[in-house]
Design an enzyme around this catalytic site. Structure first.
Site, PDB file in Angstrom:
ATOM      1  N   ARG A  50       0.831  -1.215   0.000  1.00  0.00           N
ATOM      2  CA  ARG A  50       0.000   0.000   0.000  1.00  0.00           C
ATOM      3  C   ARG A  50       0.859   1.256   0.000  1.00  0.00           C
ATOM      4  O   ARG A  50       0.465   2.263  -0.556  1.00  0.00           O
ATOM      5  CB  ARG A  50      -0.901   0.013   1.235  1.00  0.00           C
ATOM      6  CG  ARG A  50      -2.010  -1.018   1.158  1.00  0.00           C
ATOM      7  CD  ARG A  50      -2.599  -1.250   2.535  1.00  0.00           C
ATOM      8  NE  ARG A  50      -3.470  -0.139   2.912  1.00  0.00           N
ATOM      9  CZ  ARG A  50      -4.800  -0.221   2.967  1.00  0.00           C
ATOM     10  NH1 ARG A  50      -5.384  -1.357   2.654  1.00  0.00           N
ATOM     11  NH2 ARG A  50      -5.527   0.800   3.325  1.00  0.00           N
ATOM     12  N   HIS A 177       2.649 -23.477   6.885  1.00  0.00           N
ATOM     13  CA  HIS A 177       4.068 -23.682   6.579  1.00  0.00           C
ATOM     14  C   HIS A 177       4.652 -24.922   7.260  1.00  0.00           C
ATOM     15  O   HIS A 177       5.681 -25.424   6.845  1.00  0.00           O
ATOM     16  CB  HIS A 177       4.897 -22.420   6.856  1.00  0.00           C
ATOM     17  CG  HIS A 177       5.197 -22.171   8.303  1.00  0.00           C
ATOM     18  ND1 HIS A 177       4.322 -21.564   9.147  1.00  0.00           N
ATOM     19  CD2 HIS A 177       6.292 -22.445   9.049  1.00  0.00           C
ATOM     20  CE1 HIS A 177       4.868 -21.470  10.357  1.00  0.00           C
ATOM     21  NE2 HIS A 177       6.076 -21.994  10.317  1.00  0.00           N
ATOM     22  N   LYS A 181       7.801 -28.221   6.217  1.00  0.00           N
ATOM     23  CA  LYS A 181       9.009 -28.552   6.988  1.00  0.00           C
ATOM     24  C   LYS A 181       9.467 -29.961   6.641  1.00  0.00           C
ATOM     25  O   LYS A 181       8.664 -30.895   6.583  1.00  0.00           O
ATOM     26  CB  LYS A 181       8.713 -28.454   8.498  1.00  0.00           C
ATOM     27  CG  LYS A 181       8.567 -27.011   8.983  1.00  0.00           C
ATOM     28  CD  LYS A 181       8.424 -26.973  10.491  1.00  0.00           C
ATOM     29  CE  LYS A 181       8.009 -25.595  10.975  1.00  0.00           C
ATOM     30  NZ  LYS A 181       9.117 -24.680  11.195  1.00  0.00           N
ATOM     31  N   GLU A 215       7.711 -22.540  21.904  1.00  0.00           N
ATOM     32  CA  GLU A 215       8.554 -21.463  21.368  1.00  0.00           C
ATOM     33  C   GLU A 215       9.199 -20.721  22.530  1.00  0.00           C
ATOM     34  O   GLU A 215       8.562 -20.542  23.576  1.00  0.00           O
ATOM     35  CB  GLU A 215       7.692 -20.481  20.568  1.00  0.00           C
ATOM     36  CG  GLU A 215       7.053 -21.091  19.342  1.00  0.00           C
ATOM     37  CD  GLU A 215       6.310 -20.034  18.542  1.00  0.00           C
ATOM     38  OE1 GLU A 215       6.949 -19.379  17.721  1.00  0.00           O
ATOM     39  OE2 GLU A 215       5.105 -19.862  18.766  1.00  0.00           O
ATOM     40  N   ASP A 234      -3.956 -19.303  16.718  1.00  0.00           N
ATOM     41  CA  ASP A 234      -2.691 -19.042  16.031  1.00  0.00           C
ATOM     42  C   ASP A 234      -1.923 -20.333  15.735  1.00  0.00           C
ATOM     43  O   ASP A 234      -1.253 -20.429  14.706  1.00  0.00           O
ATOM     44  CB  ASP A 234      -1.837 -18.111  16.911  1.00  0.00           C
ATOM     45  CG  ASP A 234      -0.552 -17.661  16.225  1.00  0.00           C
ATOM     46  OD1 ASP A 234      -0.633 -17.232  15.057  1.00  0.00           O
ATOM     47  OD2 ASP A 234       0.526 -17.738  16.833  1.00  0.00           O
ATOM     48  N   HIS A 239      -1.303 -25.564  12.769  1.00  0.00           N
ATOM     49  CA  HIS A 239      -0.096 -26.386  12.821  1.00  0.00           C
ATOM     50  C   HIS A 239      -0.270 -27.671  13.650  1.00  0.00           C
ATOM     51  O   HIS A 239       0.085 -28.761  13.210  1.00  0.00           O
ATOM     52  CB  HIS A 239       1.084 -25.591  13.396  1.00  0.00           C
ATOM     53  CG  HIS A 239       1.328 -24.288  12.700  1.00  0.00           C
ATOM     54  ND1 HIS A 239       1.203 -24.131  11.342  1.00  0.00           N
ATOM     55  CD2 HIS A 239       1.695 -23.064  13.167  1.00  0.00           C
ATOM     56  CE1 HIS A 239       1.482 -22.868  11.016  1.00  0.00           C
ATOM     57  NE2 HIS A 239       1.773 -22.214  12.104  1.00  0.00           N
ATOM     58  N   LYS A 337       4.094 -19.745  23.859  1.00  0.00           N
ATOM     59  CA  LYS A 337       5.167 -18.773  23.645  1.00  0.00           C
ATOM     60  C   LYS A 337       5.956 -18.652  24.945  1.00  0.00           C
ATOM     61  O   LYS A 337       5.431 -18.946  26.022  1.00  0.00           O
ATOM     62  CB  LYS A 337       4.584 -17.399  23.309  1.00  0.00           C
ATOM     63  CG  LYS A 337       3.649 -17.423  22.107  1.00  0.00           C
ATOM     64  CD  LYS A 337       4.295 -16.813  20.911  1.00  0.00           C
ATOM     65  CE  LYS A 337       3.404 -16.803  19.711  1.00  0.00           C
ATOM     66  NZ  LYS A 337       4.081 -17.163  18.477  1.00  0.00           N
TER      67      LYS A 337
HETATM   68  C1  BG6 Z   1       3.092 -18.976  12.848  1.00  0.00           C
HETATM   69  C2  BG6 Z   1       2.468 -18.322  14.059  1.00  0.00           C
HETATM   70  O1  BG6 Z   1       2.119 -19.576  12.054  1.00  0.00           O
HETATM   71  O2  BG6 Z   1       4.020 -19.977  13.275  1.00  0.00           O
HETATM   72  C3  BG6 Z   1       3.544 -17.705  14.938  1.00  0.00           C
HETATM   73  O3  BG6 Z   1       1.576 -17.310  13.624  1.00  0.00           O
HETATM   74  C4  BG6 Z   1       4.580 -18.748  15.293  1.00  0.00           C
HETATM   75  O4  BG6 Z   1       2.976 -17.155  16.116  1.00  0.00           O
HETATM   76  C5  BG6 Z   1       5.095 -19.471  14.059  1.00  0.00           C
HETATM   77  O5  BG6 Z   1       5.637 -18.091  15.972  1.00  0.00           O
HETATM   78  C6  BG6 Z   1       5.991 -20.644  14.444  1.00  0.00           C
HETATM   79  O6  BG6 Z   1       6.603 -21.156  13.295  1.00  0.00           O
HETATM   80  P1  BG6 Z   1       7.994 -21.923  13.396  1.00  0.00           P
HETATM   81  O7  BG6 Z   1       8.261 -22.351  11.976  1.00  0.00           O
HETATM   82  O8  BG6 Z   1       8.998 -20.951  13.923  1.00  0.00           O
HETATM   83  O9  BG6 Z   1       7.794 -23.073  14.330  1.00  0.00           O
END
Ligand code: BG6
Length: 486
Positions: A50, A177, A181, A215, A234, A239, A337
């Site tokens: 933007r 994502h 992996k 994390e 999240d 995941h 987290k």
């Molecule tokens: C993301 C979340 O999808 O995955 C984040 O929104 C998180 O909050 C992240 O930190 C973790 O990904 P990875 O690959 O570091 O385990």
């Protein structure tokens, strides 16, 4: 070896192109694939944002970011990559601002056109519609939707409807994502590339399964976005449920686009819904307080946010997969987290031997298969062995230990490298189908509603710990404990 589809010359348009995800993940991933010779000559990468920004300013922003992340840049590789980059300012909801994009794309209708939406999800529909309205959708086109697709089932359906009104389902690539992996894909190799495990992969032999994604980082500068989203939406909705699906699904008949996704969907549909009473006894929500992570003092969530909040940064839960294979076998999921360290692992805990023939004074521990996803990727199978020596049968647990680093050497490409190449190759198998996302939201919504009904407590945990005592208790009550940091 299977022949891989080649990558054709392409135009890749990244909406949110100067944003955090693009700079941290997408552009570095493309730079690496370019270095590996996978991006055909002439392919263009158009970052769209933007904000007004000159071409030079954008290229130098990317250069600085890559240089900092990669601790230096190869001059020739960078020069080749920089040639591909351009920046366009566009506001999806402002019709006139589309003109420069239309000009950039005119005359390139025959090449592969991929658009990556790394924007807030409420813009997905407007962008898709923008392409349709200006006849920018070609026969050879793909659209990638970054997570999150919505914040509940209704919003996910709405987005899917809006994007689906412009693109066919097989042109829509919804990213999780974790599916890119290397070690996650290895789960498929472990289960279906070996005859050893599959006959044992069932309720008669397995006692329970644990999935941990911990994390060490906090929410940092995403705190405003994260507040009101929380760890369940999240991390668990996507995941962790995807990992659960890969562990629990039936063997697919092939790796074709839909075969694996069909099996994952069946698992999502079989997840035990979390009614209010189940949520009360089988789930834990918590939020980090200040503490120390790896020796560094860090603030609590509330201090980072600057106001009070009941958003959870940690979730632990026990859920059942209600089907013939898994009936009665608990799956324990945990994510948070600011935990003690970054660690993702899956534990397959087998049942004890049915009859003890060894002296009761020797502990016969049940077998355990530990799948380490990150960091230190590997697998460990714990078996019982006899301690050498003439003193009767003294049993000790020993590990059959496979470190991927020792076996295959070095680090792996980032998940986004794999996934971007899959988009360009036109292989949607590692992406989420509409029905998967919506079913995962359905289950998540039930749990969220139950938390609401219960006014479910948000426990506190000290940053740098493994979560609140209530998470340990969840397993303790069942006579079990978390594999790491109970
Ligand atoms: C993301 C979340 O999808 O995955 C984040 O929104 C998180 O909050 C992240 O930190 C973790 O990904 P990875 O690959 O570091 O385990």
């Amino acid at each position: 070896m299977a022949t891989l589809k080649p990558v054709d010359t392409f135009d890749l348009l990244i909406f949110g192109g100067a944003g955090d995800l693009s700079l941290r993940k997408l552009l570095p991933a493309l730079y690496h694939r370019d270095g590996a010779g996978q991006l055909p000559t002439g392919s263009r990468i158009l970052a769209i944002g933007r904000n007004e920004m000159s071409q030079e300013a954008f290229v130098s922003l990317v250069e600085d970011t890559l240089r900092a992340r990669l601790k230096g840049l190869d001059a020739d590789r960078w020069a080749r990559f920089a040639e591909r980059l351009s920046y366009l300012s566009l506001d999806a909801e402002d019709s006139a601002s589309w003109d420069p994009l239309c000009e950039q794309l005119a005359g390139f209708e025959d090449r592969l056109r991929a658009i990556y939406l790394a924007t807030p999800p409420h813009l997905f529909g407007a962008i898709a519609q923008g392409f349709k309205a200006r006849a920018l959708i070609t026969g050879n086109m793909r659209i990638v939707l970054e997570k999150p697709v919505g914040h509940d089932e209704a919003s996910a359906r709405r987005i899917n409807d809006e994007v689906g009104a412009c693109f066919e389902e097989n042109q829509i690539y919804r990213i999780d994502h974790y599916l890119g992996k290397e070690t996650v894909q290895n789960l498929l190799a472990l289960r279906f590339g070996n005859s050893l495990f599959e006959p044992l992969w069932r309720r008669e032999v397995i006692d329970h399964v644990q999935i941990t994604v911990a994390e060490d980082l906090g929410v940092g500068n995403r705190v405003d976005y994260y507040d009101g989203i929380g760890a369940l939406r999240d991390m668990v909705q996507n995941h962790l449920l995807q990992l659960l699906c890969l562990v629990a699904m039936e063997p697919p008949s092939s790796l074709d686009d839909d075969a694996v996704r069909d099996e994952k969907l069946k698992v999502l549909r079989a997840l035990q819904p979390m009614t209010a009473s189940e949520a009360r006894s089988q789930t834990v929500r918590a939020q980090y307080q200040s503490g120390a992570v790896e020796g560094t003092v860090v603030p609590g969530y509330i201090d980072e946010l600057g106001r009070g909040s009941s958003t959870e940064t940690f979730v632990a839960l026990k859920v059942g997969v209600e089907n013939w294979r898994w009936s009665g076998i608990p799956f324990y999921l945990r994510t948070g987290k600011r935990m003690a360290r970054k660690l993702s692992e899956i534990v397959i805990q087998f049942k004890p031997v049915p009859h003890a023939i060894f002296d009761a004074s020797y502990d016969t521990l049940p077998n355990q298969l530990l799948i380490q996803l990150q960091p230190d990727e590997g697998m460990k199978l714990t078996i019982m062995a006899k301690r050498p020596g003439p003193e009767g049968f003294s049993l000790i647990p020993v590990n059959l230990d496979l470190s991927f680093e020792e076996a295959f050497g070095g680090a792996y490409p980032d998940a986004y490298e794999r996934l971007l190449i899959e988009v360009l190759r036109g292989n949607p198998a590692l992406f989420m189908r509409r029905d998967e996302i919506e079913t995962a939201w359905q289950w998540t919504d039930t749990l969220l509603a139950s938390w609401e009904d219960n006014q479910q407590r948000v426990d506190r945990y000290v940053a740098g710990s493994w979560g609140p005592a209530s998470a340990a208790l969840l397993l303790d009550r069942d006579g079990r404990s978390w594999h790491t940091g109970s």
